[in-house]
Design a protein around this motif. Structure first.
Motif, short mmCIF file in Angstrom:
data_model
loop_
_atom_site.label_atom_id
_atom_site.label_comp_id
_atom_site.label_asym_id
_atom_site.label_seq_id
_atom_site.Cartn_x
_atom_site.Cartn_y
_atom_site.Cartn_z
N GLU A 48 13.48 -4.29 3.41
CA GLU A 48 12.71 -2.79 3.07
C GLU A 48 12.04 -2.39 4.37
N TRP A 49 11.82 -3.26 5.52
CA TRP A 49 11.34 -2.52 6.75
C TRP A 49 12.39 -2.69 7.85
N ILE A 50 13.57 -2.55 7.40
CA ILE A 50 14.48 -2.32 8.34
C ILE A 50 14.38 -1.21 9.34
N PRO B 268 -2.98 -10.68 -4.22
CA PRO B 268 -2.35 -11.77 -3.34
C PRO B 268 -0.80 -11.61 -3.25
N GLU B 269 -0.49 -11.78 -1.74
CA GLU B 269 1.07 -11.69 -1.68
C GLU B 269 1.40 -12.82 -0.87
N GLN B 270 2.68 -13.27 -1.54
CA GLN B 270 3.47 -14.53 -1.19
C GLN B 270 2.30 -15.75 -1.23
N MET C 286 7.79 -8.53 -13.65
CA MET C 286 8.99 -8.26 -12.54
C MET C 286 8.77 -7.15 -11.40
N PHE C 287 9.01 -7.52 -10.25
CA PHE C 287 8.57 -6.57 -9.26
C PHE C 287 10.16 -6.34 -8.89
N ILE C 288 10.22 -4.91 -8.67
CA ILE C 288 11.94 -4.28 -8.17
C ILE C 288 11.51 -3.81 -6.78
C1 JFZ Z 1 3.67 -4.81 1.67
C2 JFZ Z 1 5.04 -4.12 1.97
O1 JFZ Z 1 4.76 -3.69 3.21
C3 JFZ Z 1 6.27 -4.85 1.58
O2 JFZ Z 1 7.32 -4.13 2.05
C4 JFZ Z 1 6.34 -5.16 0.31
O3 JFZ Z 1 6.38 -4.18 -0.54
C5 JFZ Z 1 5.17 -5.99 -0.09
C6 JFZ Z 1 4.95 -6.24 -1.65
O4 JFZ Z 1 3.89 -5.20 0.29
O5 JFZ Z 1 3.49 -6.05 2.32
C7 JFZ Z 1 2.69 -6.24 3.06
C8 JFZ Z 1 1.33 -5.52 2.94
C9 JFZ Z 1 0.30 -6.20 3.68
C10 JFZ Z 1 0.40 -6.83 4.69
C11 JFZ Z 1 1.60 -7.59 4.87
C12 JFZ Z 1 2.83 -7.37 4.21
N1 JFZ Z 1 -0.87 -7.32 5.46
O6 JFZ Z 1 -1.71 -6.79 5.48
O7 JFZ Z 1 -0.55 -8.12 6.54
#
Ligand code: JFZ
Length: 487
Positions: free
Chosen positions: A100-102, A301-303, A76-78
């Protein structure tokens, strides 16, 4: 009567002390916004930590250190902080983008944003309940934002007043979480942002923030501050599973600083795991490292979910939101279905990775109802099918011959159990497993005890299934085979 002559040595000592700085005593700086910040000089107490070199670990040693992480598969991420108060709305206007970027998206100067500290009072916060939600969902670890990009700390730090200690709530938020994690057998991990929009010495400057006291920020002072806080986090909360860095992409953060920070964390807790965002290796949202030598134990990896796994010894974790924001936004109702989230977890496990699924609690300290519902649904599935996820490794198939996925685990005595995840119930109740050479010894459905009949031939085994799928989202057939799978 003191004479000039006998005062001389004292005056000399004072001068020496001044020149050396006063170790341990934070200086105070006032930035143009009038925000008072304690600053650590280069001679801060943190310098007493002699950072060791951890670059010579063997793959076997690393595998041992990574074992709990690799077995866990689900965490879990919080994302929690002051941004949960505006929750996506500033001065009556909806602010685009992640919650969180507001501060950044609405270009809010630090002097205004810092007002949020005066009203942050999460009286409904119940750390034990949070940890139980994670545990019941089948999650094995929690990564919480000790500090996000806004620089605000959820713990009561000695090194800044820009923390929970300066809110009406006052009490450290991480301590009860650490205790609850300990009690329920969940690993506690910290997300700690390198980028800091508050600290007056953080290297990349934006004029509109109004947080810089001087023309030239001094990144060395900022690093000392960050390391002093990491010393608190890695000393005062027991074993820390992961230090999850982020915000490493700005120009003031260098590869050398990343290597040093990696080694520093492991000097404080040698078994801790550090993600790859500590260094400069990460390749954008794909999250895995570019070619080259970089610090960090695993890819982030993010999203998104990689198209394939990466083979033995490469560790990774896809982090994802349940709606579209990490930090709470009251108007974000773009919730992914439980089906999507569960199939993501299965997809990730079939590629040998971990799933870090986010919850953004409210400013009062509660999980959104939609998040709780999804966690509960995932937990119900995991209760019956967890063994097809935990401690498994990636699918042996390049492509499976059914709509679904596959994971595997060695059986005691030399065989292998394949877990065949079915997203769709096969027509005529027959599951056709193509390309597998090994003769299946036994097949069952998880949650249903009776063995299933196996027919067919090498490379095309057929498992006879009951008429109805036991689970609408993903039913799991176990297939025990001799030896290691051969295609
Ligand atoms: C980062 C954070 O900025 C975001 O708020 C959140 O914590 C996430 C899990 O991590 O998000 C990113 C990080 C890198 C990029 C985009 C969003 N990027 O390199 O494009």
């Amino acid at each position: 009567m003191p004479t000039f002559r006998n005062l001389l040595p004292i005056a000399f000592l004072c001068l020496v002390a001044l020149a050396l700085g006063s170790p341990g005593v934070p200086a105070r700086a006032e930035n143009p916004a009038g925000v008072v910040i304690k600053e650590l000089s280069h001679e801060a107490p943190v310098e007493k930590v002699v950072t060791k070199d951890f670059s010579h670990e063997t793959p076997i040693e690393k595998a041992e250190r990574m074992k709990w992480f690799n077995d866990a598969r689900f965490g879990m991420f919080i994302h929690w902080g002051l941004y949960a108060e505006p929750a996506g709305v500033w001065e009556g206007k909806d602010v685009e983008g992640i919650g969180e970027w507001i501060q950044d998206k609405a270009k809010i100067p630090v002097s205004e944003y810092s007002e949020l500290q005066k009203s942050f009072n999460p009286v409904k916060y119940d750390a034990d309940a949070w940890v139980k939600f994670a545990k019941q969902a089948g999650m094995k670890y929690i990564v919480i934002t000790s500090k996000h990009h806004d620089g605000f700390c959820l713990f009561d730090s000695k090194h800044t007043d820009w923390d929970i200690g300066g809110t009406p709530y006052k009490k450290d938020l991480l301590r009860p979480l650490a205790e609850a994690c300990q009690k329920h057998g969940i690993k506690l991990c910290f997300y700690h942002s390198i980028m800091d929009w508050y600290h007056p010495q953080y290297g990349n400057k934006e004029e509109w923030r109004g947080n810089h006291a001087t023309e030239q920020p001094d990144m060395e002072i900022y690093r000392t501050y960050m390391k002093a806080q990491l010393e608190e986090l890695l000393t005062n909360y027991g074993d820390v599973g992961i230090v999850w860095f982020d915000g490493e992409w700005e120009s003031s953060w260098t590869h050398e600083m990343g290597v040093d920070l990696y080694n520093y964390c492991r000097t404080l807790q040698s078994s801790t795991i550090v993600n790859n965002r500590v260094d400069k290796g990460r390749d954008g949202m794909v999250g895995m490292n570019k070619d080259g030598e970089f610090s960090g134990d695993y890819g982030t990896p993010e999203q998104e979910i990689p198209h394939t796994g990466f083979g033995k010894g490469v560790y990774w974790e896809s982090c994802m939101t349940m709606n579209e924001t990490w930090g709470f936004k009251k108007k974000d109702d773009q919730w992914k279905s439980s089906e999507t989230l569960l199939r993501n977890l299965i997809d990730i496990a079939s590629k040998g990775g971990n799933f870090l699924l986010n919850v953004g609690p409210t400013a009062e300290g509660e999980f959104p109802t939609a998040s709780i519902e999804r966690l509960q649904m995932m937990g119900e599935w995991m209760e019956v099918h967890g063994e097809s996820i935990y401690g498994t490794s990636a699918s042996p198939f390049e492509k499976v011959s059914w709509n679904g996925r596959c994971t595997q685990k060695p059986l005691p005595g030399g065989g292998t159990r394949l877990y065949l995840h079915l997203f769709e119930w096969p027509e005529k109740g027959q599951l056709v497993v193509q390309r597998l050479k090994n003769r299946p010894l036994r097949a069952t459905l998880l949650g249903v005890e009776e063995p299933l009949t196996i027919a067919g031939k090498e490379g095309e085994w057929v498992v006879e299934l009951p008429a109805e799928a036991p689970n609408a989202i993903a039913s799991v057939v176990t297939l025990d085979i001799e030896g290691k799978p051969e295609m």
